[in-house]
Design a protein around this motif. Structure first.
Motif, mmCIF file in Angstrom:
data_model
loop_
_atom_site.group_PDB
_atom_site.id
_atom_site.type_symbol
_atom_site.label_atom_id
_atom_site.label_comp_id
_atom_site.label_asym_id
_atom_site.label_seq_id
_atom_site.Cartn_x
_atom_site.Cartn_y
_atom_site.Cartn_z
ATOM 1 N N LEU A 11 0.817 -1.222 0.000
ATOM 2 C CA LEU A 11 0.000 0.000 0.000
ATOM 3 C C LEU A 11 0.851 1.272 0.000
ATOM 4 O O LEU A 11 0.321 2.354 -0.250
ATOM 5 C CB LEU A 11 -0.934 0.000 1.212
ATOM 6 N N ARG A 12 2.142 1.126 0.266
ATOM 7 C CA ARG A 12 3.017 2.288 0.236
ATOM 8 C C ARG A 12 3.923 2.250 -0.989
ATOM 9 O O ARG A 12 3.792 3.056 -1.907
ATOM 10 C CB ARG A 12 3.814 2.356 1.540
ATOM 11 N N ASP A 13 4.800 1.260 -1.077
ATOM 12 C CA ASP A 13 5.723 1.194 -2.216
ATOM 13 C C ASP A 13 4.977 0.850 -3.501
ATOM 14 O O ASP A 13 5.329 1.330 -4.581
ATOM 15 C CB ASP A 13 6.810 0.150 -1.955
ATOM 16 N N GLY A 14 3.957 0.026 -3.394
ATOM 17 C CA GLY A 14 3.158 -0.294 -4.572
ATOM 18 C C GLY A 14 2.430 0.902 -5.134
ATOM 19 O O GLY A 14 2.069 0.939 -6.317
ATOM 20 N N GLY A 15 2.235 1.913 -4.317
ATOM 21 C CA GLY A 15 1.508 3.103 -4.748
ATOM 22 C C GLY A 15 2.196 3.890 -5.838
ATOM 23 O O GLY A 15 1.555 4.705 -6.527
ATOM 24 N N TYR A 16 3.504 3.677 -6.028
ATOM 25 C CA TYR A 16 4.196 4.351 -7.124
ATOM 26 C C TYR A 16 3.669 3.900 -8.487
ATOM 27 O O TYR A 16 3.881 4.579 -9.496
ATOM 28 C CB TYR A 16 5.703 4.100 -7.039
ATOM 29 N N CYS A 17 2.994 2.772 -8.516
ATOM 30 C CA CYS A 17 2.475 2.238 -9.779
ATOM 31 C C CYS A 17 1.083 2.759 -10.118
ATOM 32 O O CYS A 17 0.667 2.690 -11.277
ATOM 33 C CB CYS A 17 2.421 0.707 -9.729
ATOM 34 N N ASN A 18 0.353 3.251 -9.144
ATOM 35 C CA ASN A 18 -1.029 3.693 -9.397
ATOM 36 C C ASN A 18 -1.350 5.014 -8.708
ATOM 37 O O ASN A 18 -2.520 5.326 -8.482
ATOM 38 C CB ASN A 18 -2.023 2.614 -8.955
ATOM 39 N N GLU A 19 -0.293 5.778 -8.391
ATOM 40 C CA GLU A 19 -0.437 7.062 -7.700
ATOM 41 C C GLU A 19 -1.172 6.893 -6.374
ATOM 42 O O GLU A 19 -1.902 7.770 -5.939
ATOM 43 C CB GLU A 19 -1.144 8.083 -8.606
ATOM 44 N N TRP A 20 -0.970 5.721 -5.739
ATOM 45 C CA TRP A 20 -1.533 5.378 -4.436
ATOM 46 C C TRP A 20 -3.061 5.320 -4.433
ATOM 47 O O TRP A 20 -3.684 5.249 -3.398
ATOM 48 C CB TRP A 20 -1.023 6.340 -3.350
ATOM 49 N N ARG A 21 -3.648 5.265 -5.614
ATOM 50 C CA ARG A 21 -5.113 5.236 -5.724
ATOM 51 C C ARG A 21 -5.591 3.777 -5.761
ATOM 52 O O ARG A 21 -5.980 3.238 -6.789
ATOM 53 C CB ARG A 21 -5.575 6.017 -6.957
ATOM 54 N N PHE A 22 -5.550 3.142 -4.614
ATOM 55 C CA PHE A 22 -6.013 1.768 -4.501
ATOM 56 C C PHE A 22 -7.532 1.683 -4.392
ATOM 57 O O PHE A 22 -8.133 0.667 -4.728
ATOM 58 C CB PHE A 22 -5.383 1.095 -3.278
ATOM 59 N N GLY A 23 -8.163 2.757 -3.931
ATOM 60 C CA GLY A 23 -9.587 2.723 -3.614
ATOM 61 C C GLY A 23 -9.764 2.313 -2.166
ATOM 62 O O GLY A 23 -9.089 1.403 -1.662
ATOM 63 N N PHE A 24 -10.675 2.963 -1.474
ATOM 64 C CA PHE A 24 -10.825 2.737 -0.031
ATOM 65 C C PHE A 24 -11.151 1.280 0.284
ATOM 66 O O PHE A 24 -10.523 0.657 1.146
ATOM 67 C CB PHE A 24 -11.916 3.653 0.533
ATOM 68 N N GLU A 25 -12.122 0.707 -0.433
ATOM 69 C CA GLU A 25 -12.518 -0.670 -0.144
ATOM 70 C C GLU A 25 -11.393 -1.645 -0.479
ATOM 71 O O GLU A 25 -11.163 -2.617 0.244
ATOM 72 C CB GLU A 25 -13.799 -1.028 -0.896
ATOM 73 N N ASN A 26 -10.680 -1.390 -1.573
ATOM 74 C CA ASN A 26 -9.553 -2.252 -1.909
ATOM 75 C C ASN A 26 -8.456 -2.173 -0.848
ATOM 76 O O ASN A 26 -7.824 -3.182 -0.508
ATOM 77 C CB ASN A 26 -8.960 -1.865 -3.265
ATOM 78 N N THR A 27 -8.225 -0.971 -0.329
ATOM 79 C CA THR A 27 -7.215 -0.807 0.714
ATOM 80 C C THR A 27 -7.566 -1.629 1.937
ATOM 81 O O THR A 27 -6.721 -2.330 2.515
ATOM 82 C CB THR A 27 -7.067 0.676 1.088
ATOM 83 N N ARG A 28 -8.830 -1.582 2.332
ATOM 84 C CA ARG A 28 -9.274 -2.386 3.484
ATOM 85 C C ARG A 28 -9.151 -3.880 3.192
ATOM 86 O O ARG A 28 -8.729 -4.672 4.049
ATOM 87 C CB ARG A 28 -10.716 -2.024 3.850
ATOM 88 N N LYS A 29 -9.507 -4.277 1.974
ATOM 89 C CA LYS A 29 -9.377 -5.697 1.620
ATOM 90 C C LYS A 29 -7.917 -6.140 1.714
ATOM 91 O O LYS A 29 -7.621 -7.264 2.135
ATOM 92 C CB LYS A 29 -9.904 -5.931 0.208
ATOM 93 N N ILE A 30 -7.001 -5.254 1.304
ATOM 94 C CA ILE A 30 -5.580 -5.601 1.349
ATOM 95 C C ILE A 30 -5.089 -5.720 2.785
ATOM 96 O O ILE A 30 -4.398 -6.692 3.135
ATOM 97 C CB ILE A 30 -4.756 -4.577 0.547
ATOM 98 N N THR A 31 -5.426 -4.767 3.644
ATOM 99 C CA THR A 31 -4.977 -4.865 5.042
ATOM 100 C C THR A 31 -5.590 -6.080 5.729
ATOM 101 O O THR A 31 -4.901 -6.797 6.469
ATOM 102 C CB THR A 31 -5.315 -3.590 5.836
ATOM 103 N N TYR A 32 -6.861 -6.347 5.471
ATOM 104 C CA TYR A 32 -7.499 -7.510 6.077
ATOM 105 C C TYR A 32 -6.909 -8.806 5.514
ATOM 106 O O TYR A 32 -6.701 -9.777 6.249
ATOM 107 C CB TYR A 32 -9.007 -7.472 5.832
ATOM 108 N N GLY A 33 -6.644 -8.835 4.204
ATOM 109 C CA GLY A 33 -6.071 -10.027 3.587
ATOM 110 C C GLY A 33 -4.676 -10.319 4.100
ATOM 111 O O GLY A 33 -4.311 -11.476 4.335
ATOM 112 N N LEU A 34 -3.865 -9.270 4.269
ATOM 113 C CA LEU A 34 -2.518 -9.449 4.805
ATOM 114 C C LEU A 34 -2.564 -9.960 6.237
ATOM 115 O O LEU A 34 -1.758 -10.813 6.641
ATOM 116 C CB LEU A 34 -1.746 -8.128 4.735
ATOM 117 N N GLN A 35 -3.517 -9.454 6.994
ATOM 118 C CA GLN A 35 -3.674 -9.944 8.364
ATOM 119 C C GLN A 35 -4.074 -11.420 8.365
ATOM 120 O O GLN A 35 -3.536 -12.230 9.136
ATOM 121 C CB GLN A 35 -4.730 -9.116 9.098
#
Length: 527
Positions: A11-35
């Motif tokens: 969500l930080r270094d990967g943001g250089y590829c999409n201008e950190w625009r992951f989308g709010f719901e996608n960001t939550r899915k990523i943090t929950y998935g990593l957990q």
């Protein structure tokens, strides 16, 4: 067995590829998935005063905003954010209370070392875990690196990192740095390793770290699908599998694979990352990868030319990306070369009183070929741009791209009008590259626009354009010949379309410009 934790920085270094625009719901899915995958440390993005808050972007103006993407039940996981030195006012950081991020990674360049370490002490005093991220570890001499370690020992942050910012750290370099840290860093401080994959060494160096004998706990950074700037990072999914098989770990891979399938693959399709020759060249020159990205986006340079530009760079300019500097180097490099204008008067005679048709290689040049043929008569001078049009024999070929010039059959070079950046003998005309530039960064040396500007210097009534389509995100829609297609980021293509529209509108104020084929992705009125 070493105590190893994974820090996922998608969500930080990967943001250089999409201008950190992951989308709010996608960001939550990523943090929950990593957990769910049992990743010990999860990086949520940047904390910075340099943006306005956007819930779809993983850059936060305060830690309360970051808390919105953190699971309510943390399950023992550590959640962190990165702070670039100088981009956040420490006075805006409240004392740690466990409601948001647990730790802050502070990234800084060598020139800011002392001030950055003072900032780290202040952050620790507020109760946060502090991760020391001294970028470009290889930029430090052994003496400087040891001095930094001793200074870090004075206030004992949570972790101290070896950072391979440019992805060019060989095994011997890594081993040398690691054992300096191992033998001198306070044993309570974790040792971290952050790598990039420009030379495809991230995975091997991470494996090397799992096998060292150490008294320290270890943190290894990775990102899902390797998502990261340029060549990307160590792949989380690959390294988790390695750790499971070789170190007795029990990470859950399925949640990571689901995130790749449902979220990350879409970003990859729109803005790819991964190994490339330009990224290799930047690493080989120990230079910031954004320089490689800038030069690669131009799509005008051979690999040798790109390497020559890196050779021109001052050592002190390599570490931090400077767009104005690389633009100046690029133009200086392209502007070198000879000029051959002995046929100038002859060319004027050929053009005066004629209809001048420029044919670019856009897909419309094939789809609307009958329209182009119907336009051409005995009073038409046909000039193709950056290629030899096969369905209609051009009178001249205008080229500003060395690679395209090299692709021409030898017998066609006698009708070439080329810019001075192309080393060429036996061409009809060679003109100054710099004189044909425009002021739009995205298309400053676009071949079609350079051809238009070249013709504007002659006493002609107007210019007719065919195949000037602009650029689609679908690579198959961009050229009449698939052999000419290139892949680049969507944002670059969009900027090129906007730039072409602006420059053509400006040129239309100076000379009549009409379209024979319809431009597909350029916003300009067609007569």
């Amino acid at each position: 067995m070493n105590n190893i934790h994974i820090l996922d920085c998608t969500l930080r270094d990967g943001g250089y590829c999409n201008e950190w625009r992951f989308g709010f719901e996608n960001t939550r899915k990523i943090t929950y998935g990593l957990q769910e995958a049992d990743i010990e440390i999860i990086e949520c993005g940047f904390i910075t005063n340099r943006v306005s808050y956007d819930p779809d972007v993983t850059k936060y103006t305060n830690i309360a905003e970051a808390s919105k993407v953190i699971p309510e039940n943390r399950d023992g996981k550590i959640f962190v954010a990165m702070m670039n030195y100088g981009e956040f006012n420490i006075k805006d950081l409240p004392p740690y209370d466990g409601s948001s991020i647990d730790g802050i990674r502070v990234a800084f360049h060598k020139k800011n070392l002392e001030e950055a370490l003072i900032l780290c002490e202040q952050i620790k005093a507020k109760g946060y875990l502090v991760f020391i991220q001294a970028m470009v570890s290889l930029a430090y001499s052994d003496e400087e690196f040891l001095s930094m370690i001793h200074r870090v020992n004075e206030f004992k942050p949570y972790a101290f990192y070896i950072v391979d910012s440019f992805g060019m750290m060989k095994g011997k370099d890594f081993t040398r740095l690691f054992y300096m840290v191992e033998h001198n860093l306070d044993e309570e401080i974790w040792i971290g390793f952050h790598s990039h994959n420009n030379m495809q060494l991230a995975y091997s160096n991470a494996q090397r770290l799992t096998n060292v004998q150490t008294n320290h706990n270890l943190i290894i950074d990775s990102s899902i699908y390797g998502m990261g700037r340029g060549a990307g990072n160590l792949n989380t999914e690959l390294f988790l599998e390695y750790l499971n098989e070789n170190t007795g770990k029990n990470y859950q891979l399925k949640p990571i694979l689901v995130l790749i399938d449902e979220i990350l693959n879409g970003f990859y399709q729109r803005n790819y990352w991964g190994y490339s020759l330009p990224n290799y060249i930047s690493a080989a020159h120990n230079a910031h990868p954004n320089y490689a990205g800038y030069l690669d986006d131009k799509k005008t340079l051979t690999i040798e030319g790109m390497n020559d530009i890196f050779d021109m760079m001052d050592e002190d300019k390599k570490v931090s990306y400077d767009k104005e500097y690389i633009e100046e180097l690029y133009v200086r490099y392209m502007a070198t070369g000879k000029v051959h204008e002995s046929h100038k008067n002859e060319l004027k005679e050929r053009l005066i009183g004629k209809k001048i048709l420029l044919i670019a290689p856009g897909k419309s040049s094939v789809d609307e070929l009958d329209c182009i043929k119907a336009f051409i008569d005995n009073e038409t001078v046909v000039i193709s741009v950056n290629y030899a049009f096969e369905d209609i024999v051009p009178d001249f070929i205008f080229l500003s791209n060395l690679r395209r010039f090299r692709e021409l059959a030898e017998g066609k070079k006698g009708k070439c009008i080329v810019t001075s950046n192309i080393p060429a003998d036996g061409v009809y005309f060679q003109t100054k590259y710099r004189d044909l530039l425009n002021n739009e960064d995205s298309v400053r040396d676009n071949a079609g626009l350079m051809a238009v500007k070249f013709l504007m210097e002659y006493d002609i009534e107007g210019i007719y354009l065919a195949g000037f389509d602009g650029y689609s995100h679908d690579v198959k829609e961009n050229y009449g010949s698939s052999e000419m297609a290139f892949i680049t980021r969507n944002a670059v293509l969009d900027a090129m379309n906007i730039g072409m529209s602006r420059v053509l509108k400006l040129y239309r104020e100076k000379i009549k410009i009409e379209f024979i084929t319809k431009p597909r992705f350029v916003d300009i009125e067609v007569d």
